[in-house]
Design an enzyme around this catalytic site. Structure first.
Site, PDB file in Angstrom:
ATOM      1  N   HIS A   1       5.456  -5.732  -8.082  1.00 15.98           N
ATOM      2  CA  HIS A   1       6.111  -4.645  -8.960  1.00 15.98           C
ATOM      3  C   HIS A   1       6.260  -5.211 -10.761  1.00 15.98           C
ATOM      4  CE1 HIS A   1       7.130  -3.876  -4.941  1.00 15.98           C
ATOM      5  NE2 HIS A   1       7.907  -3.062  -5.751  1.00 15.98           N
TER       6      HIS A   1
ATOM      7  N   GLU B   1       0.443   7.088  -0.702  1.00  9.93           N
ATOM      8  CA  GLU B   1      -0.358   6.803  -1.977  1.00  9.93           C
ATOM      9  C   GLU B   1      -1.968   7.892  -1.877  1.00  9.93           C
ATOM     10  OE1 GLU B   1       1.224   4.901  -0.727  1.00  9.93           O
ATOM     11  OE2 GLU B   1       3.004   4.881  -2.139  1.00  9.93           O
TER      12      GLU B   1
END
Ligand SMILES: Cc1ncc(C[n+]2csc(CCOP(=O)(O)OP(=O)(O)O)c2C)c(N)n1
Ligand SMILES: Cc1ncc(C[n+]2csc(CCOP(=O)(O)OP(=O)(O)O)c2C)c(N)n1
Ligand SMILES: [Mg+2]
Ligand SMILES: [Mg+2]
Lengths: 320, 324, 320, 324
Positions: free
Chosen positions: B129, B60
């Site tokens: 999430h 990321e």
């Protein structure tokens, strides 16, 4: 039962768990995604073989194999996957997370690579205590490209942490083939640059994995520091169940299924005379029944009362 | 006009901009061959090839960093961070690098970068999430933050974000991806920084974002049956916030409720409330209220999500309570 | 003037700049910290030798050597360090930051390691354009332990980016000796694990650095992908000026000062007959004077009007 | 009683807790041999040795992760992130791991972790070393966030943070490190979650944090000369916020100003304002105001810092404007 039979049993348990969860999913009985561990059973079981309850493991989003291999009770584990109140974490951790401190299972993780630094922390803790306890960090080859991997490799080597870094290289990270994302396909080669021992192991051969695990765990216990093991294996299913797997061929899948870790081990046990076919069949049947029962129980159990969502945001208690 | 869902509207936006400008590139995990982890970049690899639609490793920090470096050297990258929950891994590149580059170097570099990301609040996937963290980035000068609630806005805002010379964090609600709307075939640009009054009303202002916009509209429908006229405002851009539109509405309605999928504490609602406080205090007949999930992580499972998150019923209740 | 004389001149310029800034600091004329580049001059100058203005560099908190080696104008660079409005960035970037897009200088960084992903982005950009432009990422050995390093190594190798990763191993990260923080003291060894070329170079020998740079830049230009160069060198000063340097001995410092890159190069040039002592003395005198003038100008210049703080928060302009 | 500065008060706190409990360890860059990048762990290596006072590489993510893993296995680690500006590199470990571990696993693990960090706002070091980001962590359930403004509070809060079973982000203002105060020799614990009324007053409430507390007190001194009685509240803990103390004050003064070194947008002041809005709206005679630096990164140099940040003069002006 010899220890090899136990290995077989554990692998069969994981196999059944994954098969039957997939069936439940196909029947629309499962709430959410399933990240199947099918095909990787030898990795978890071989790695956990030399571990005691004092030793810790840190797992991933694909954790059921690790949990079962480290001894998590089947029924509450399965119930957790279904998000039921009978789950090992009350049903709130869910499919990507489960933990059991008493067994040294420090949890799965929804964040790829995030378990590695935590595993190092657990290993540091054991190093402080001087107990000889070892931490095993499971992660995928995909995670090996995240920043946390390099930081962990380096600290583990610099501090000689009692840590075994276990990369299950199942060739895919979600829909992306590993080979598309790296310049060097053996993750184990990264060890040397950090001053660590690295080893490539056949991840579909439970005895090979166990041997490597024993060496690495022994080294860690004796203060010899960390080891990076790369277990070459294959994720039989998609990234999650239902993934159409367009990024690879059915031929490739078949090839790897021919290297089935469970069947290979079965054949070996029979060939060497260490087990009889019927005995192994019986084990598989038993595991099948155990899992079926666990799923049945999970399906029958209640979801947690929604108000329990408010529990455990903070540990209660005033200090001052 | 053709009916498009939110997901395809976004793909269209990116395709159109990539056709229009060779400097636009898309970088992220599974964006290429897989067509996106959520199918939200389908067809782009075939259309533009693997150099402009680049699959990355699970890295990321460098995903965003690649965008920063490419933007500094003439490209207009779109970088994708699959879930906003992963921002903790790349926030340095977003907030210290992308956000400050133009500023630090006295305007020498522009930063035409879109950081595309999503939230899966209320989709049952559990604590890692299910987060909406728009206020993390809203707090940082130099960033723009966008959060469309409809397919049309999604398309128009994405195109505007790509053409903007500033770094834009573009937040999609995955639960909106299949919603459909008729969208003009022609060029569609929705300006950043402009709120949209999704429904006119005179009794109360509801400011809602993302998933909550449709629920606020549902609640308004219900309330209308009781004669309560609700004005529903979707800011669309979180930062810079179009507070003028909100204040103008509150000056008329004298009451405001802010509804979000993110945490109340240090959240979007607090910002809106504080701004209304400063600008329209003497118009208020009742305190501005924030309606949000409670201050807890999101456990696994939709039963929890339903319990924790605002819905049309709780929005209507909150409005009624304000009018008492 | 031969190109070697130019190298000497550039090194002498950096040397003078660092010496005289330290003097200004000692006289309390400098606003803030100074991260001195003294002792590392050969690294920047050797690395930038094969670069054109189309090529990019990404620098660190210790960036003046890189800026000058890549051609940044002395006076506005020095003024920037003092935070003056005549600075190359209007005085707002300051001691850890300066940039010049026209020369391919993409800036310093206050965040250790953060330049690496950005450099990869610039290299990707050049790869897209097919111009053959190369990006050089400078970073310290301390930065090599940050997550961004591993991510960048891997992407650079996987994508064969036209990138040269230059680790200036000056043995210290702030007050911490490198050897205390790693299991392997050669950073260059990490290259192999990522499928990249790695090389250890004497960072105090400008010609050795230049040769390595030429090889790496050539490889990158031709599509051969990235290279990791580790330049072994030494930070003569503290982490910043005023740091009492308790973490190392004065003997160690002396030893390294005997390997002074500038003196070694001077001796080599004279020995080989490529330059006369007087010629080099004259260059050093000139550099000394240039820097003195730059500092004098910087001191005389105004600080930026505080209201300019509001400029450039956003690029203005509406899109729709 | 002995005069101690903020820095030594913190060292004392850590030393006392390390003496009291072998499980307390300190991990971070330069914390050992160097005695801390800011001298804020001097003497601890000698006292407790290199296993309990561990220097690390420049690896922010694993610094926090080491703390998380150690806390899960019985330790009470203090991990140090040198500047809060670097949180973008380790926020995943702070916000997804440390903050959620106790919650996700249904209480199975405690998380007695202190994340020690600092801000150098107003110290002239430029855009990457001048940020105060308390609202990033304040937004995340599971975390506590502490920000002491005096040596005594620093010591007492640090000791309480170490003994707390939750992850605590402990933010020090470096500009306060040399401030001195008399501190009792004995055990000193300041409870987390309790605001401190630093000065009583009846005309206006000023909520100030960190560096701003002393300035608010200075402003109060000046205002008192004009007969304006200012109540100055230092929340000390950012999350959970002791809003009750603030609301009680506002019910008395009917006016509030919030002063911080962090950004206004999506910041601490917005949270306080929104809470007052919800709880004490009908007591307010004027809108709550936020006084903060403007929405820009911090350029290099103290001349900018002075211009950008609130001071006693601008605080007094803001109070006077509210009383008009
Ligand atoms: C930091 C982060 N990035 C991306 C994802 C989305 N994601 C979940 S699993 C996965 C693939 C992981 O691959 P690997 O590490 O090889 O493990 P495997 O799934 O093969 O077991 C990705 C990208 C995530 N959860 N976390
Ligand atoms: C991410 C981050 N962590 C810590 C720091 C504080 N810091 C500034 S310079 C430095 C040492 C860097 O060492 P190295 O990379 O070897 O570069 P050198 O200073 O030796 O040139 C540190 C720790 C920082 N600026 N950024
Ligand atoms: Mg994988
Ligand atoms: Mg160094």
């Amino acid at each position: 039962m010899t220890d090899k039979i136990e290995l077989f049993e554990r692998m069969a348990l994981i196999r059944q768990c994954e098969l039957q969860l997939n069936e439940a999913f196909a029947k629309n009985l499962f709430p959410g995604y399933i990240h199947s561990y099918l095909g990787q059973e030898a990795c978890a079981v071989g790695m956990c073989a030399p571990l005691s309850n004092e030793d810790k493991i840190v797992s991933t989003h694909r954790g059921r194999g690790h949990y079962l291999a480290k001894g998590m009770a089947l029924e509450p584990m399965v119930a957790e996957m279904f998000g039921k109140e009978t789950g090992i974490c009350g049903g709130r951790a869910g499919e990507m997370h489960a933990a059991d401190p008493d067994l040294g299972i420090l949890g799965g993780n929804g964040i790829v690579g995030a378990g590695l630094p935590i595993a190092a922390g657990a290993a540091y803790s054991a190093q402080l205590d001087g107990t000889g306890a070892v931490t095993v960090a499971f992660f995928g080859e995909g995670a090996s490209n995240n920043g946390s991997f390099g930081e962990t490799m380096n600290v583990a080597a610099a501090w000689k942490l009692p840590l075994v870094l276990v990369c299950e290289n199942n060739l895919y990270a979600e829909m992306t083939p590993f080979s598309d994302t790296v310049g060097e396909k053996d993750v184990a080669k990264r060890a040397v640059g950090y001053g660590m021992q690295g080893e490539v192991v056949d991840g579909n051969d439970v005895l090979a994995v166990r041997e490597a695990a024993e060496r690495a765990v022994e080294r860690a216990r004796k203060g010899g520091g960390p080891t990076l093991l790369e277990l070459k294996t294959y994720r039989w299913g998609g990234h999650f169940e239902g993934d159409p797997r367009k990024y690879r061929t059915r031929d490739e899948e078949k090839e790897w299924q021919e290297r089935c870790p469970l069947r290979r081990f079965r054949e070996k046990l029979i060939e060497s005379g260490e087990a009889k076919e019927a005995e192994l069949d019986a084990i598989e049947e038993q595991m099948k029944a155990d899992v079926a029962k666990a799923i049945e129980m999970a399906l029958a159990a209640d979801t947690p009362a929604p108000e329990t969502a408010h529990d455990h945001v903070y540990v209660p208690g005033e200090v001052a | 006009m053709a009916p498009k869902n939110y997901c395809w509207a976004l793909i269209d936006a990116i395709r159109e901009e990539m056709e229009r400008d060779d400097d636009v590139v898309l970088i992220g995990e599974d964006v290429g061959a897989a067509g996106g982890a959520f199918g939200a970049s389908r067809g782009l690899l075939d259309a533009f090839g693997p150099m402009r639609v680049r699959d990355t490793p699970i890295s990321e920090e460098i995903i965003v960093g690649l965008g920063v470096g490419a933007a500094m050297t003439g490209k207009r990258p779109i970088v994708e961070i699959m879930f906003m929950d992963f921002f903790g891994l790349c926030l340095d590149q977003i907030c210290n690098q992308a956000a400050k580059m133009h500023y630090m170097y006295n305007g020498a570099f522009k930063m035409p970068l879109v950081i595309r990301t999503s939230t899966a609040v209320e989709m049952g996937i559990g604590p890692h999430h299910s987060q909406l963290l728009e206020s993390w980035v809203g707090h940082v000068p130099g960033l723009k933050v966008v959060m469309p609630s409809t397919p049309r806005d999604a398309k128009g805002l994405m195109k505007a974000a790509i053409r903007d010379d500033n770094p834009v964090v573009f937040i999609e609600h995955l639960a909106l991806h299949r919603n459909k709307e008729d969208i003009d075939e022609g060029e569609l640009l929705v300006p950043l920084g402009k709120a949209d009054v999704k429904r006119k009303g005179r009794d109360v202002t509801v400011v809602a974002t993302g998933l909550m916009v449709a629920r606020a509209l549902d609640a308004a429908e219900t309330l209308a049956k009781d004669g309560i006229e609700t004005e529903v405002i979707d800011p669309r851009t979180i930062s810079p916030l179009d507070i003028d539109t909100i204040v103008a509405s509150v000056e008329k309605t004298n009451r405001a409720l802010v509804v979000t999928s993110s945490m109340k504490q240090f959240g979007f609602g607090s910002e809106v409330s504080a701004e209304i406080m400063e600008r329209a205090f003497f118009h208020l007949d009742a305190p501005v209220q924030r309606l949000t999930p409670p201050f807890t992580p999101a456990p696994f499972g939709k039963h929890f999500d339903e319990y924790l998150n605002p819905n049309a019923g709780s929005i209507a209740d909150a409005v009624r309570a304000m009018l008492k």
